[in-house]
Design an enzyme around this catalytic site. Structure first.
Site, PDB file in Angstrom:
ATOM      1  N   SER A   1      -9.303   2.483   3.159  1.00 16.85           N
ATOM      2  CA  SER A   1      -8.378   3.194   2.305  1.00 16.85           C
ATOM      3  C   SER A   1      -7.438   2.285   1.526  1.00 16.85           C
ATOM      4  O   SER A   1      -6.746   2.720   0.613  1.00 16.85           O
ATOM      5  CB  SER A   1      -7.537   4.143   3.161  1.00 16.85           C
ATOM      6  OG  SER A   1      -6.755   3.415   4.120  1.00 16.85           O
TER       7      SER A   1
ATOM      8  N   SER B   1     -10.088   0.239   7.267  1.00 17.12           N
ATOM      9  CA  SER B   1      -9.425   0.224   5.965  1.00 17.12           C
ATOM     10  C   SER B   1      -8.846  -1.111   5.531  1.00 17.12           C
ATOM     11  O   SER B   1      -8.320  -1.219   4.426  1.00 17.12           O
ATOM     12  CB  SER B   1      -8.323   1.283   5.938  1.00 17.12           C
ATOM     13  OG  SER B   1      -8.871   2.571   6.099  1.00 17.12           O
TER      14      SER B   1
ATOM     15  N   LYS C   1       0.843  -1.194   0.000  1.00 15.00           N
ATOM     16  CA  LYS C   1       0.000   0.000   0.000  1.00 15.00           C
ATOM     17  C   LYS C   1       0.881   1.247   0.000  1.00 15.00           C
ATOM     18  O   LYS C   1       1.871   1.326   0.734  1.00 15.00           O
ATOM     19  CB  LYS C   1      -0.907  -0.021   1.231  1.00 15.00           C
ATOM     20  CG  LYS C   1      -1.862   1.154   1.343  1.00 15.00           C
ATOM     21  CD  LYS C   1      -2.738   1.016   2.594  1.00 15.00           C
ATOM     22  CE  LYS C   1      -3.692   2.181   2.780  1.00 15.00           C
ATOM     23  NZ  LYS C   1      -4.554   2.030   3.961  1.00 15.00           N
TER      24      LYS C   1
END
Length: 430
Positions: free
Chosen positions: A144, A168, A75
């Site tokens: 996210s 997330s 990420k």
């Protein structure tokens, strides 16, 4: 074996017995990315040649370890020395950190092939990136950790890193139909992560199944779990926990929870209702207060120097956080401690709780990344959580079930999640 079908543990076994090479597996991943990235938009950056070179080094024996040869996505809130790291913000476009984040270094040390950086929402908050849900590109993958969940779901990689500050990891895992595992808070070193809220941010992982998630997280936190490291053969004692947020569950989630309860009981699990103490009713507001207060401080530099490059969604939260008095923040932290003290009593009755992972199927992308309402209190409390896929809603999109464990009882939580995973898929646990 292709990237679309190989889980991490299966791929490792195949590489050991010589029926698969890392170069072939990485090549399959790159082919999948080439075929699907235009539609999915999972990647902020990837380097095909570097990935192939790392795979060849694994095959030549130059790089070993528990992840040897496995493709991994990172990420884009984790620093990488050899790739740009923008944290989902135009403020950091082209930014190149000096060093890898701790988890990235550990992945490389264990022989993992870092394929690239996946799309995150802006500073891991709520302003969405370009990623679409692989099951229906008109729908959000969640946030996210949007790109990480989508990349695993679409067969681009078997493993990916995420983070959770509100919901997330668990929410996008539910929307994309993969396993998402948020360990006990602070189990995995966050050094090199762009913090959003320092007492909430938790490093998590995405995988195709629970055993793969356990393997990956075990490399990062030192447990070194393999698929046989925990017992998933015994039907667990499960507490059905609708939480104080149950009104937010739509028909798809209510049906999924009822089906999970039915199948678990039919397979031999003890399932009993668990009502949380009244003090837990205030935790949703406490989590929001802590997140906004801390975010206004972690992003103080960005807010003060580049306010015009911050989205309206994030700007609203930062304004709110700056206005929160320190005494309100302290009271919210005290609510957390009061409820954490009651967790032992709750989990004395059960091995794990089951609760919704999300309000329902993934909403359309025009509606944002979805509501983390069923994740916030568990993130605040720091408990280990696993999204178990296997069920779908009325539109055929995934609807996950969240397995929640006691603090530091990650192995027991993973065992319960693995058992439920096998039950919902019709497989045999163990």
């Amino acid at each position: 074996m292709t990237a679309a079908s190989a889980g991490a543990c299966d791929a490792l076994t195949a590489m050991v017995d010589g029926t698969l090479t890392s170069e072939r597996l990485v090549g399959d991943c790159l082919a999948r990315i080439d075929a699907r990235e235009a539609a999915i938009g999972a990647w902020a950056h990837f380097d095909a040649e570097a990935a192939r070179a790392a795979a060849r080094a694994c095959d030549d024996g130059a790089r070993g370890g528990l992840l040897a040869g496995l493709p991994v996505a990172v990420k884009d809130v984790f620093d990488t020395a050899d790739m740009p790291t923008a944290y989902g913000s135009p403020i950091y476009s082209g930014h190149r950190p000096q060093a890898d984040a701790a988890v990235v270094a550990l992945i490389r040390r264990a022989g993992g092939v870092v394929m690239g950086k996946t799309v995150t929402t802006e500073f891991a908050m709520f302003a969405p990136g370009r990623t679409a849900n692989p099951h229906d590109t008109a729908h959000t993958p969640g946030g996210s950790s949007s790109g990480s969940a989508a990349a695993v779901a679409d067969g681009m990689v078997p493993l990916a890193l995420g983070t959770q500050t509100a919901g997330s990891v668990i929410r996008p895992a539910s929307f994309c139909g993969v396993v998402g595992y948020k360990p006990t808070f602070d189990s995995i070193c966050p050094t090199g992560l762009k913090n959003a809220a320092w007492t909430l941010d938790t490093v998590g992982v995405f995988a195709r199944d629970v055993a793969d998630a356990a393997l990956f997280a075990g490399v990062l936190d030192g447990r070194r779990c393999r698929a046989d490291a925990f017992d998933a053969s015994r039907p667990p004692r499960l507490g059905l926990c609708r939480t104080p947020q149950w009104a937010a569950a739509d028909a798809d989630t209510r049906t999924a929870m009822a089906e999970a309860e039915r199948q678990a009981a039919a397979a031999g699990a003890t399932v009993c209702p668990i009502d949380l103490p009244p003090e837990f009713d205030a935790l949703l507001a406490a989590q929001h207060t802590i997140m906004a207060y801390e975010l206004a401080r972690t992003l103080a530099f960005e807010f003060d120097t580049a306010p015009d490059r911050i989205s309206a969604e994030l700007g609203t939260i930062l304004d709110e956080g700056r206005a929160i008095p320190a005494r309100d923040y302290a009271r919210a932290q005290q609510r957390r401690r009061v409820c954490q003290a009651q967790l032992d009593g709750i989990f004395a009755q059960v091995d794990a709780l089951i609760a919704p992972s999300a309000p329902g199927e993934a909403p359309r992308r025009t509606a944002g990344t979805g509501d983390p309402v069923f994740n916030r209190i568990w993130t605040l409390l720091g408990t280990p959580c696993v999204n178990v896929p296997g069920l779908t809603g009325a539109n055929g999109l995934p609807v996950g079930v969240q397995v929640i464990g006691a603090l530091h009882e990650d192995a027991r939580t993973l065992s319960a999640a693995r058992w439920l995973e096998a039950t919902l898929s019709g497989a045999t646990a163990g």
